[in-house]
Design a protein around this motif. Structure first.
Motif, PDB file in Angstrom:
ATOM      1  N   ASN A 108       0.849  -1.200   0.000  1.00 16.69           N
ATOM      2  CA  ASN A 108       0.000   0.000   0.000  1.00 16.69           C
ATOM      3  C   ASN A 108       0.882   1.248   0.000  1.00 16.69           C
ATOM      4  OD1 ASN A 108       0.584   0.651   2.848  1.00 16.69           O
ATOM      5  ND2 ASN A 108      -0.705  -1.118   3.318  1.00 16.69           N
ATOM      6  N   PRO A 109       0.349   2.378  -0.465  1.00 13.69           N
ATOM      7  CA  PRO A 109       1.169   3.588  -0.613  1.00 13.69           C
ATOM      8  C   PRO A 109       1.706   4.106   0.726  1.00 13.69           C
ATOM      9  CG  PRO A 109      -0.911   3.827  -1.793  1.00 13.69           C
ATOM     10  CD  PRO A 109      -1.008   2.558  -1.004  1.00 13.69           C
ATOM     11  N   LEU A 113       5.515   5.074   1.566  1.00 12.89           N
ATOM     12  CA  LEU A 113       5.904   6.418   2.037  1.00 12.89           C
ATOM     13  C   LEU A 113       6.733   6.331   3.325  1.00 12.89           C
ATOM     14  CD1 LEU A 113       5.312   9.463   1.387  1.00 12.89           C
ATOM     15  CD2 LEU A 113       3.555   9.329   3.157  1.00 12.89           C
ATOM     16  N   LEU A 114       6.244   5.546   4.288  1.00 11.91           N
ATOM     17  CA  LEU A 114       6.962   5.428   5.568  1.00 11.91           C
ATOM     18  C   LEU A 114       8.323   4.758   5.371  1.00 11.91           C
ATOM     19  CD1 LEU A 114       3.985   4.279   7.872  1.00 11.91           C
ATOM     20  CD2 LEU A 114       5.136   6.507   7.936  1.00 11.91           C
ATOM     21  N   THR A 115       8.373   3.769   4.475  1.00 11.91           N
ATOM     22  CA  THR A 115       9.640   3.079   4.218  1.00 11.91           C
ATOM     23  C   THR A 115      10.624   4.018   3.524  1.00 11.91           C
ATOM     24  OG1 THR A 115       8.423   1.000   4.011  1.00 11.91           O
ATOM     25  CG2 THR A 115      10.670   1.016   3.159  1.00 11.91           C
ATOM     26  N   PHE A 116      10.110   4.804   2.587  1.00 15.92           N
ATOM     27  CA  PHE A 116      10.973   5.770   1.898  1.00 15.92           C
ATOM     28  C   PHE A 116      11.528   6.789   2.904  1.00 15.92           C
ATOM     29  CE2 PHE A 116      11.682   9.592  -0.789  1.00 15.92           C
ATOM     30  CZ  PHE A 116      12.674   9.054  -1.606  1.00 15.92           C
ATOM     31  N   ALA A 117      10.672   7.243   3.830  1.00 16.01           N
ATOM     32  CA  ALA A 117      11.120   8.200   4.846  1.00 16.01           C
ATOM     33  C   ALA A 117      12.228   7.578   5.709  1.00 16.01           C
ATOM     34  CB  ALA A 117       9.943   8.635   5.714  1.00 16.01           C
ATOM     35  N   SER A 118      12.110   6.288   6.030  1.00 16.65           N
ATOM     36  CA  SER A 118      13.150   5.618   6.830  1.00 16.65           C
ATOM     37  C   SER A 118      14.445   5.515   6.038  1.00 16.65           C
ATOM     38  CB  SER A 118      12.706   4.212   7.230  1.00 16.65           C
ATOM     39  OG  SER A 118      11.442   4.237   7.797  1.00 16.65           O
ATOM     40  N   LEU A 119      14.304   5.192   4.754  1.00 15.17           N
ATOM     41  CA  LEU A 119      15.492   5.077   3.887  1.00 15.17           C
ATOM     42  C   LEU A 119      16.248   6.421   3.858  1.00 15.17           C
ATOM     43  CD1 LEU A 119      15.381   3.508   0.303  1.00 15.17           C
ATOM     44  CD2 LEU A 119      16.809   5.446   0.825  1.00 15.17           C
TER      45      LEU A 119
END
Ligand code: HEM
Ligand SMILES: CC(C)=CCC/C(C)=C/CC/C(C)=C/COP(=O)(O)OP(=O)(O)O
Length: 306
Positions: A108-109, A113-119
């Motif tokens: 899901n988006p 988004l949360l994973t991208f922010a962690s990256l």
């Protein structure tokens, strides 16, 4: 070819990332009763893994000069010249893009988004800025490394309400508080590396004695926050027992570190921190499955009354 594969594999910090994805996996199971939905959990797991691996590769790229100077990291692919920066960049972008495609299309988006922010939080904010700027680097940067249970939770629920957020963030809080004792124990042992590389880690800027106190304080705090899953009814007595035993052993290590028997002792504390987190999350998982069996169901109680 095989040797090249080994170098790329090393870029992904496989052992660190294995524990990271394990905490995400546990987050998925804690989010729902029984088994989490298959598609979201399998692709969520793969997507989070790829993102963390991409972040680790970017960390190698940005830190190549530091890694070359430190004894612990001098054998890394960029430090030795086994891989060129362009190869590492291409690899990291490939992993990151694949991760995002999988998370957006098959999970899901919000998780994407949360994973991208962690990256970005780990690879760019921590590595590129905080690490070089302040001895609180790993405390603030720890938020990114602590996020995976939330990412796992988001993958299987999409975060339905405040209850989801509160419970997922409680697991994040545990890893967040665990990170300083985990890292500063290693940093004490490796302080000459950091001093030579001009990285302002706490034992370099504030000394070993001060760092030991900080480790002790965070370990006490850790013992307190690990009681919370039981206190809020998320986990049962099986978890609580495990958390208390693991936490008291951690505290005993942190206490002994105040006056260590030898120079290697900080590394024993560091190694224990890894075993600790793995075991703590295993307790959460097993307890989650055991809970329905250990707590008598209302029907069972009625039968007993009857
Ligand atoms: C900002 C946060 C963190 C910092 C600064 C940090 C730092 C480090 C460092 C410097 C090492 C030694 C790595 C090596 O020599 O290759 C290490 C090892 C490790 N870290 Fe962390 N860490 C952080 C967060 C985490 C998180 C969130 C996890 C997992 C949930 C984790 C799991 C591990 C594991 C499993 C190892 C052992 C690797 C091995 O045995 O080779 N770390 N960490
Ligand atoms: C998307 C997502 C979940 C991202 C998680 C990111 C991630 C891989 C976190 C690991 C934390 C870690 C190993 C920090 C050490 O970096 P360091 O540069 O201080 O240590 P080093 O000297 O060993 O490179």
């Amino acid at each position: 070819m095989g040797a090249q594969f080994g170098q790329y594999w090393q870029l992904t910090k496989p052992r660190v990332v294995a524990l990271i994805v394990f905490t995400a996996f546990v987050g998925m199971f804690m989010a729902v009763p029984g088994l989490p939905p298959l598609r979201q959990s399998v692709f969520g797991f793969i997507g989070i893994w790829l993102a963390a691996a991409s972040a680790a590769a970017i960390n190698h790229l940005i830190d190549q000069r530091i890694d070359k100077v430190m004894v612990r990291t001098a054998d890394r692919p960029l430090a030795t010249g086994a891989l060129r920066p362009a190869q590492v960049l291409a690899f990291a972008v490939f992993l990151g893009a694949l991760s995002m495609a999988i998370l957006v299309a098959l999970v899901n988006p919000l998780t994407a988004l949360l994973t991208f922010a962690s990256l970005i939080g780990y690879a760019i904010v921590y590595t590129g800025f905080l690490k070089r700027a302040t001895p609180q680097n790993i405390v603030i940067g720890g938020i990114a490394g602590a996020a995976p249970p939330l990412l796992g939770w988001a993958a299987v629920t999409g975060m339905r309400n405040e209850w989801d957020w509160a419970h997922a963030l409680l697991l994040v809080l545990i890893i967040f508080v665990w990170t300083p004792p985990h890292f500063w124990a290693l940093a004490i042992f490796r302080r000459e590396d950091y001093a030579r590389a001009l990285v302002p880690m706490l034992p370099v800027t504030h000394g070993v004695e001060y760092t030991r106190w900080q480790i002790l304080l965070y370990t006490v705090l850790l013992l307190v926050v690990t009681v919370l899953p039981w206190a809020v009814g998320m986990s049962g007595l099986f978890y609580l027992g495990g958390a208390l035993v693991l936490g008291l052993v951690f505290l005993w290590h942190a206490w002994r570190l105040m006056d260590p028997p030898d120079d290697f002792y900080p590394m024993r504390v560091f190694n224990y921190s890894v075993v600790y987190l793995m075991a703590l999350f295993a307790f959460l998982l097993v307890d989650h499955w055991l809970l329905p069996f250990l707590q008598p169901s209302p029907v069972f109680e009625l039968q007993q009354v009857g």
